[in-house]
Design a protein around this motif. Structure first.
Motif, PDB file in Angstrom:
ATOM      1  N   ILE A  56      21.677   1.888 -20.917  1.00  0.00           N
ATOM      2  CA  ILE A  56      22.247   0.642 -20.397  1.00  0.00           C
ATOM      3  C   ILE A  56      23.766   0.628 -20.545  1.00  0.00           C
ATOM      4  N   ILE A  57      24.245   0.992 -21.735  1.00  0.00           N
ATOM      5  CA  ILE A  57      25.696   0.993 -21.973  1.00  0.00           C
ATOM      6  C   ILE A  57      26.404   1.982 -21.058  1.00  0.00           C
ATOM      7  N   SER A  58      25.827   3.185 -20.904  1.00  0.00           N
ATOM      8  CA  SER A  58      26.436   4.214 -20.049  1.00  0.00           C
ATOM      9  C   SER A  58      26.491   3.754 -18.602  1.00  0.00           C
ATOM     10  N   ALA A  59      25.400   3.146 -18.122  1.00  0.00           N
ATOM     11  CA  ALA A  59      25.355   2.683 -16.733  1.00  0.00           C
ATOM     12  C   ALA A  59      26.394   1.594 -16.492  1.00  0.00           C
ATOM     13  N   LEU A  60      26.474   0.647 -17.408  1.00  0.00           N
ATOM     14  CA  LEU A  60      27.421  -0.450 -17.246  1.00  0.00           C
ATOM     15  C   LEU A  60      28.870   0.037 -17.310  1.00  0.00           C
ATOM     16  N   LYS A  61      29.087   1.141 -18.013  1.00  0.00           N
ATOM     17  CA  LYS A  61      30.436   1.686 -18.124  1.00  0.00           C
ATOM     18  C   LYS A  61      30.740   2.718 -17.037  1.00  0.00           C
ATOM     19  N   GLY A  62      29.787   2.886 -16.105  1.00  0.00           N
ATOM     20  CA  GLY A  62      30.003   3.821 -15.003  1.00  0.00           C
ATOM     21  C   GLY A  62      29.777   5.272 -15.357  1.00  0.00           C
ATOM     22  N   SER A  63      28.969   5.525 -16.383  1.00  0.00           N
ATOM     23  CA  SER A  63      28.683   6.906 -16.803  1.00  0.00           C
ATOM     24  C   SER A  63      27.203   7.215 -16.599  1.00  0.00           C
ATOM     25  N   ALA A  64      26.723   7.017 -15.370  1.00  0.00           N
ATOM     26  CA  ALA A  64      25.310   7.227 -15.064  1.00  0.00           C
ATOM     27  C   ALA A  64      24.815   8.637 -15.401  1.00  0.00           C
ATOM     28  N   PRO A  65      25.608   9.713 -15.114  1.00  0.00           N
ATOM     29  CA  PRO A  65      25.127  11.053 -15.460  1.00  0.00           C
ATOM     30  C   PRO A  65      24.800  11.198 -16.947  1.00  0.00           C
ATOM     31  N   LEU A  66      25.552  10.481 -17.795  1.00  0.00           N
ATOM     32  CA  LEU A  66      25.274  10.526 -19.229  1.00  0.00           C
ATOM     33  C   LEU A  66      23.930   9.870 -19.522  1.00  0.00           C
ATOM     34  N   ALA A  67      23.633   8.755 -18.840  1.00  0.00           N
ATOM     35  CA  ALA A  67      22.375   8.043 -19.043  1.00  0.00           C
ATOM     36  C   ALA A  67      21.186   8.886 -18.601  1.00  0.00           C
ATOM     37  N   ILE A  68      21.263   9.442 -17.384  1.00  0.00           N
ATOM     38  CA  ILE A  68      20.157  10.259 -16.874  1.00  0.00           C
ATOM     39  C   ILE A  68      20.058  11.565 -17.650  1.00  0.00           C
ATOM     40  N   GLY A  69      21.210  12.181 -17.932  1.00  0.00           N
ATOM     41  CA  GLY A  69      21.214  13.427 -18.690  1.00  0.00           C
ATOM     42  C   GLY A  69      20.598  13.247 -20.062  1.00  0.00           C
ATOM     43  N   ASN A  70      20.833  12.082 -20.671  1.00  0.00           N
ATOM     44  CA  ASN A  70      20.263  11.798 -21.982  1.00  0.00           C
ATOM     45  C   ASN A  70      18.742  11.771 -21.927  1.00  0.00           C
ATOM     46  N   VAL A  71      18.191  11.121 -20.905  1.00  0.00           N
ATOM     47  CA  VAL A  71      16.740  11.029 -20.763  1.00  0.00           C
ATOM     48  C   VAL A  71      16.130  12.394 -20.455  1.00  0.00           C
TER      49      VAL A  71
END
Length: 326
Positions: A56-71
């Motif tokens: 959630i934090i990554s997406a809101l901060k515009g770092s979607a690749p970090l969010a998906i990469g984490n999962v």
């Protein structure tokens, strides 16, 4: 300071995993629910909280690749490393219901994310992205999984030979057990957050890309709760929690974490490659194959070694690819 947070986070994760396992086991005994169900729900949800907060934090901060990469990285780590290490410590008995239902859910979730990520290869215009309708659909799958899991709780508690045995911890006061679960979850979440913060700071100073950080450092860090909980559960003779924890976490990560995150804000895949998604899917299928091989329904030590070796090969490829691109 990053190194300090790294060490402190690891200590909190290890302590939290121990408290969570003890508390969850006591609650399972008190309510007549099997370790497997507790692992699939309470423990899996708790240990997936770092991925949810990071997503959630990554997406809101515009770092979607970090969010998906984490999962994606966490799911690869969960099967290759956690199941692999637990099997190396002691062969894992896989129940029939797990092979026939729970692991197929893991495979389904992996295939769903693979299909979304590979949409451009199927002729869908634009760059791969998890849009809001897809996020809602993923979350609906999560609700279906939870409904099925709870509907099977009584059956599993009577048929699953890994059900909690009577012991000192089983007789723990219910409020003390709940307190341990809450304390353990808090330590896991805060410890995971501090570990990821320290590891990310170190990785960034070394010039690693955001996608690579998500797939490796952040994924491994946010999966440490699952690793610690599963190893401690296995050592304490509770393989139901160890296996259920990994299965539940992988399903939660895709259906719940990405479902909720993408519903809040669409998630572009960025530099997350098709190969990463494919490896995640292959890991899920290997998990099922190794559990079913020769009909013994046991993941032996040599199979655990193969899983760990696969992860080492994946990490080496990621590092060399990053160096080459850099």
């Amino acid at each position: 300071m990053d190194i300090v947070w790294l060490i402190l986070g690891l200590l909190l994760i290890l302590g939290g995993a121990n408290w969570l396992t003890d508390g969850a086991s006591a609650i399972a005994k008190k309510w007549g629910v099997s370790d497997l169900i507790i692992g699939l729900t309470v423990v899996a949800f708790g240990t997936s909280t770092p991925e949810l907060s990071i997503g959630i934090i990554s997406a809101l901060k515009g770092s979607a690749p970090l969010a998906i990469g984490n999962v994606v990285g966490s799911n690869i780590f969960n099967i290759f490393v956690i199941i692999g290490i637990v099997a190396l410590i002691h062969p894992i008995k896989i129940e029939r219901s797990v092979l026939n239902t729970q692991i197929p859910f893991v495979i389904l979730s992996s295939i769903a994310l693979l299909a979304i990520g590979c949409a451009p290869l199927l002729g869908v215009p634009g760059k791969p992205e998890i849009i809001r309708p897809e996020g809602i659909l993923l979350f609906l799958f999560f609700l279906i999984f939870m409904r099925y899991t709870f509907s099977q709780a009584k059956t599993a508690s009577s048929d699953d030979p890994s059900a909690v045995q009577a012991s000192a911890i089983s007789e723990m006061n219910i409020w003390k057990a709940i307190g341990l679960v809450i304390l353990g979850l808090g330590a896991l979440v805060f410890g995971g957050d501090r570990f990821v913060a320290g590891a990310s700071g170190i990785a960034s100073s070394l010039g690693m890309s955001e996608a690579l950080i998500g797939l490796t450092i952040v994924a491994a860090g946010s999966s440490l709760p699952e690793l610690a909980t599963s190893i401690i559960s296995a050592v304490k003779g509770k393989p139901g929690i160890a296996v259920g924890n990994v299965i539940g976490s992988n399903i939660f990560n895709i259906f719940m974490v990405l479902g909720i995150t993408a519903t809040i804000k669409p998630l572009p895949f960025g530099s997350i490659g098709y190969l990463d998604l494919l490896i995640m899917t292959v890991a899920s299928i290997l998990f099922w194959i190794f559990g079913r091989q020769f009909g013994d329904k046991v993941i032996d030590r040599w199979e655990g070694g193969v899983l760990v070796s696969c992860y080492l090969g994946y990490i080496i490829d990621q590092i060399f690819s990053n160096i080459y691109v850099g």
